[in-house]
Design a protein around this motif. Structure first.
Motif, short mmCIF file in Angstrom:
data_model
loop_
_atom_site.label_atom_id
_atom_site.label_comp_id
_atom_site.label_asym_id
_atom_site.label_seq_id
_atom_site.Cartn_x
_atom_site.Cartn_y
_atom_site.Cartn_z
N LEU A 68 0.83 -1.21 0.00
CA LEU A 68 0.00 0.00 0.00
C LEU A 68 0.86 1.26 0.00
O LEU A 68 2.09 1.18 0.11
CB LEU A 68 -0.95 0.01 1.21
CG LEU A 68 -0.45 -0.54 2.56
CD1 LEU A 68 0.44 0.46 3.26
CD2 LEU A 68 -1.62 -0.90 3.45
N SER A 70 3.21 4.14 -0.33
CA SER A 70 4.36 4.47 -1.18
C SER A 70 4.79 3.30 -2.04
O SER A 70 5.40 3.50 -3.09
CB SER A 70 5.53 4.97 -0.33
OG SER A 70 6.01 3.95 0.52
N MET A 73 2.94 3.75 -5.24
CA MET A 73 3.44 4.85 -6.06
C MET A 73 4.82 4.55 -6.63
O MET A 73 5.12 4.91 -7.77
CB MET A 73 3.45 6.12 -5.24
CG MET A 73 2.03 6.55 -4.95
SD MET A 73 1.97 8.17 -4.28
CE MET A 73 0.35 8.09 -3.54
N THR A 74 5.66 3.90 -5.83
CA THR A 74 6.99 3.53 -6.34
C THR A 74 6.84 2.59 -7.52
O THR A 74 7.50 2.73 -8.55
CB THR A 74 7.82 2.89 -5.22
OG1 THR A 74 7.90 3.79 -4.13
CG2 THR A 74 9.23 2.56 -5.70
N LYS A 76 4.28 2.32 -9.50
CA LYS A 76 3.74 3.06 -10.65
C LYS A 76 4.85 3.82 -11.38
O LYS A 76 4.87 3.90 -12.61
CB LYS A 76 2.65 4.03 -10.20
CG LYS A 76 1.32 3.35 -9.94
CD LYS A 76 0.32 4.26 -9.27
CE LYS A 76 -0.45 5.13 -10.23
NZ LYS A 76 -1.53 5.88 -9.53
N MET A 77 5.78 4.38 -10.58
CA MET A 77 6.90 5.11 -11.20
C MET A 77 7.77 4.17 -12.02
O MET A 77 8.22 4.53 -13.11
CB MET A 77 7.75 5.79 -10.13
CG MET A 77 7.07 6.97 -9.49
SD MET A 77 8.15 7.80 -8.30
CE MET A 77 9.15 8.77 -9.42
#
Lengths: 127, 205
Positions: A68, A70, A73-74, A76-77
């Protein structure tokens, strides 16, 4: 074979889920874990995730499973950096998704099919 | 405007406010926002090369923030600086129009990565009104200091406006209505970064 990368805030959690998924992959697929930040605490390291993706990729693509915040998001990056080609992020519960993905990947299915299997794991009720 | 000075000024402000940001985060989050950001922005300052164009400097600053900031702030701010840097392209001079494009790119990246819209008690509640105020000032013929001040003021008002909101993203969203009545620390840190922009723009003018 599609490879799998398990990404968690916790090294221990990532390793544990990867261990379970690896067993479901019946020794046929590569499951890597990426957990914790660069200082060994809770968090996510983009470098470690990128390294795990490279290690898990034999040319058939890699599916990312995340816990969940970060980690999402990591991941996704990383997908964006790699142009979304050959790497996909599953919107799935971590344990069930990793188990479903590993089981499907071990059949030799392609990345899209493995992703669908992981995401379908959301519908599995426990009781 | 010297964009490296913007990053440095933002890092100074975050360092000065780190305790307060972490305290705000302790109310509804995991209590580390200020110190996480302080570490990330200090790394960004270290990573700022002098011999590259402004856009490239921001991209490198973003990379350092991603790698060194804990929590969702790392990817969100890192990506925001990186996309802002990309928006600057190869420009050697950064003026009001370029900063406007950079801010719009930053907002877009935060919204895409965080999948957040206004009203969800996040950074977007400071950044979106800041970008709107900046663009309005720019359209009215404002110079960089004027536009940047408008953005900073809008961001500060936007951050204050998160107090009555219920969180819809991140750890605070698990609290439901209990997240109401607190400032969102991400919106507050975003307002600090936009105030840093206004400081540097005014100083350079």
């Amino acid at each position: 074979m599609v490879g799998i990368v398990v990404i968690s805030h916790s090294r221990a959690l990532a390793d544990g889920v990867a261990e379970v998924a690896r067993a479901m992959g019946a020794g046929k697929i590569v499951v890597r874990s990426a957990g914790g930040n660069v200082r060994g605490g809770l968090g996510t390291s983009i470098e470690e995730v990128e390294e795990a993706v490279r290690a898990a990729d034999d040319g058939d693509g890699v599916l990312l499973l995340v816990d969940l915040g970060s980690s999402v998001m990591t991941a996704k990056m990383v997908v964006e950096d790699l142009g979304g080609d050959g790497v996909a992020l599953a919107d799935a519960p971590l344990v069930e998704g990793a188990v479903a993905a590993a089981s499907m990947a071990a059949t030799g299915a392609d990345l899209r099919t493995v992703l669908n299997a992981a995401e379908a794991a959301r519908r599995h009720r426990k009781i | 405007m010297n964009v490296r000075e913007w990053v440095r000024r933002a890092a100074e402000k975050i360092e000065a406010e780190a305790e307060r940001l972490s305290r705000l985060d302790a109310a509804i989050g995991d209590g580390d926002h200020g110190h996480n950001l302080d570490r990330g922005f200090a790394a960004a300052v270290e990573a700022l090369p002098e011999d590259v164009r402004p856009g490239r400097a921001l991209i490198l600053a973003g990379r350092a923030i991603v790698s060194n900031t804990g929590g969702v702030a790392g990817p969100l701010y890192g990506m925001a600086w990186r996309q802002a840097g990309k928006a600057l392209g190869d420009a050697e001079q950064v003026g009001a129009a370029e900063v406007g494009a950079a801010l719009r790119a930053a907002l877009q990246s935060v919204q895409e990565l965080g999948e957040a819209v206004e009203g969800e008690k996040t950074m977007v509640d400071a950044l979106a009104p800041a970008v709107a105020a900046y663009d309005e000032a720019l359209a009215a013929g404002g110079d960089l200091p004027t536009c940047a001040r408008a953005a900073a003021e809008a961001a500060e008002r936007g951050a204050e406006a998160t107090i009555p909101m219920q969180a819809r993203k991140g750890r605070a969203s698990y609290l439901g209505p209990r997240s109401i009545g607190h400032l969102d620390p991400g919106a507050v840190s975003t307002a600090l970064i936009l105030r840093a922009l206004a400081d540097v723009a005014s100083r350079d003018a």
